[in-house]
Design a protein around this motif. Sequence first.
Motif, PDB file in Angstrom:
ATOM      1  N   PHE A 222     -24.375  69.717  48.788  1.00 22.91           N
ATOM      2  CA  PHE A 222     -23.756  70.158  47.551  1.00 22.91           C
ATOM      3  C   PHE A 222     -24.879  69.796  46.389  1.00 22.91           C
ATOM      4  N   THR A 223     -25.347  68.317  46.690  1.00 28.43           N
ATOM      5  CA  THR A 223     -26.379  67.455  46.189  1.00 28.43           C
ATOM      6  C   THR A 223     -27.440  68.306  45.726  1.00 28.43           C
ATOM      7  N   LEU A 224     -28.419  68.992  46.742  1.00 24.44           N
ATOM      8  CA  LEU A 224     -29.802  69.929  46.892  1.00 24.44           C
ATOM      9  C   LEU A 224     -29.467  70.473  46.493  1.00 24.44           C
ATOM     10  N   GLY A 225     -28.523  71.910  46.436  1.00 23.44           N
ATOM     11  CA  GLY A 225     -28.145  72.988  46.155  1.00 23.44           C
ATOM     12  C   GLY A 225     -27.847  72.930  44.478  1.00 23.44           C
ATOM     13  N   LEU A 226     -27.271  71.331  43.958  1.00 20.69           N
ATOM     14  CA  LEU A 226     -27.198  71.138  42.179  1.00 20.69           C
ATOM     15  C   LEU A 226     -28.223  70.870  41.731  1.00 20.69           C
ATOM     16  N   ALA A 227     -30.005  70.037  42.506  1.00 18.17           N
ATOM     17  CA  ALA A 227     -30.608  70.229  42.303  1.00 18.17           C
ATOM     18  C   ALA A 227     -31.679  71.290  42.142  1.00 18.17           C
ATOM     19  N   ALA A 228     -31.472  72.139  42.811  1.00 20.11           N
ATOM     20  CA  ALA A 228     -32.508  73.104  43.105  1.00 20.11           C
ATOM     21  C   ALA A 228     -32.001  74.483  41.982  1.00 20.11           C
ATOM     22  N   GLU A 229     -30.454  74.042  41.703  1.00 16.96           N
ATOM     23  CA  GLU A 229     -30.252  75.011  39.750  1.00 16.96           C
ATOM     24  C   GLU A 229     -31.128  74.703  38.621  1.00 16.96           C
ATOM     25  N   ILE A 230     -30.968  73.452  39.292  1.00 16.92           N
ATOM     26  CA  ILE A 230     -31.542  72.214  37.988  1.00 16.92           C
ATOM     27  C   ILE A 230     -32.867  73.031  37.362  1.00 16.92           C
ATOM     28  N   SER A 231     -33.567  72.705  38.544  1.00 13.65           N
ATOM     29  CA  SER A 231     -35.201  73.187  39.280  1.00 13.65           C
ATOM     30  C   SER A 231     -35.619  74.818  38.423  1.00 13.65           C
ATOM     31  N   ASP A 244     -40.917  69.800  42.893  1.00 12.63           N
ATOM     32  CA  ASP A 244     -39.755  69.464  41.769  1.00 12.63           C
ATOM     33  C   ASP A 244     -38.187  69.486  42.093  1.00 12.63           C
ATOM     34  N   ILE A 245     -37.822  69.393  43.380  1.00 12.27           N
ATOM     35  CA  ILE A 245     -36.150  69.913  43.767  1.00 12.27           C
ATOM     36  C   ILE A 245     -36.235  68.748  43.759  1.00 12.27           C
ATOM     37  N   ILE A 246     -36.905  67.747  44.625  1.00  7.00           N
ATOM     38  CA  ILE A 246     -36.885  66.214  44.698  1.00  7.00           C
ATOM     39  C   ILE A 246     -36.734  65.709  43.360  1.00  7.00           C
TER      40      ILE A 246
END
Length: 258
Positions: A222-231, A244-246
């Motif tokens: 979930f957290t990586l998915g959310l970070a990808a959406e932000i990126s 970028d995701i990191i």
Amino acid sequence: MEIQAIKRFYPARPRNSHKGTYGSACIIAGSDKYIGAAALASRAALMSGCGYVKLFTSEKVKLALAAHIPQVIFLGEADLKSQSIAVGMGCGKSNELYTLIKFLLAEYKGTLIIDADGLNSLAEYGKEVLKEKSCKVILTPHAAEFARLTNETAESFAKEYGVIVLLKGADSIITDGVRTEVNTRGTTALAKAGSGDMLAGYICGTAARGIDAFGAACCGAFTLGLAAEISSAEKTDYCATAEDIIKNLHFAVKQLTT
């Protein structure tokens, strides 16, 4: 999975806590050919909130990364005292890696995440070793890696082998054979090299700080998915990279801690 359910994996951190409070994550990753896998997995683990991140890798990878991730402790062997271990990212499929995984399954007592070439080595040399283990096990295959392992469903495989399967895809399935969750967060920015390395590292760090194995898998996806959406919102799915995701992980975690 709903955001409120994931927020429980990010409890308030007591003011009088210390490094030992948040556990140790050991990353076994990288090779002379795939230096970046070790870097991405370690950096994601560092962002997870755990107290220590340790990296067991080749000498060439150590020399390449030591100055760039100074918080990481570099090891010459796996640390069996760590609360969690992630293995396989960029290691290269080999009998040597399989032998290490077999050893960890037999001797390690924490949470073991097996990814990438770890999964490919199990497929090549024998997945039956998964049935004889002393640790909790999370497998993080994409569809092709899972197909090499079995023709079963994720649920039936998880139940038969007593493991948690995080089957990565546009909608990722997380199952232990009894419970099943589906993560719909993320974008096609994750459909690029390095995403799996980050996910394994982040799950490892999350498990290290005391989250149960099934919860750590759900939290990481979930957290990586959310970070990808932000990126992707910043740079588009085309241009957003694992780097970028990191860099945006902290924005995702902030949404999950407020």
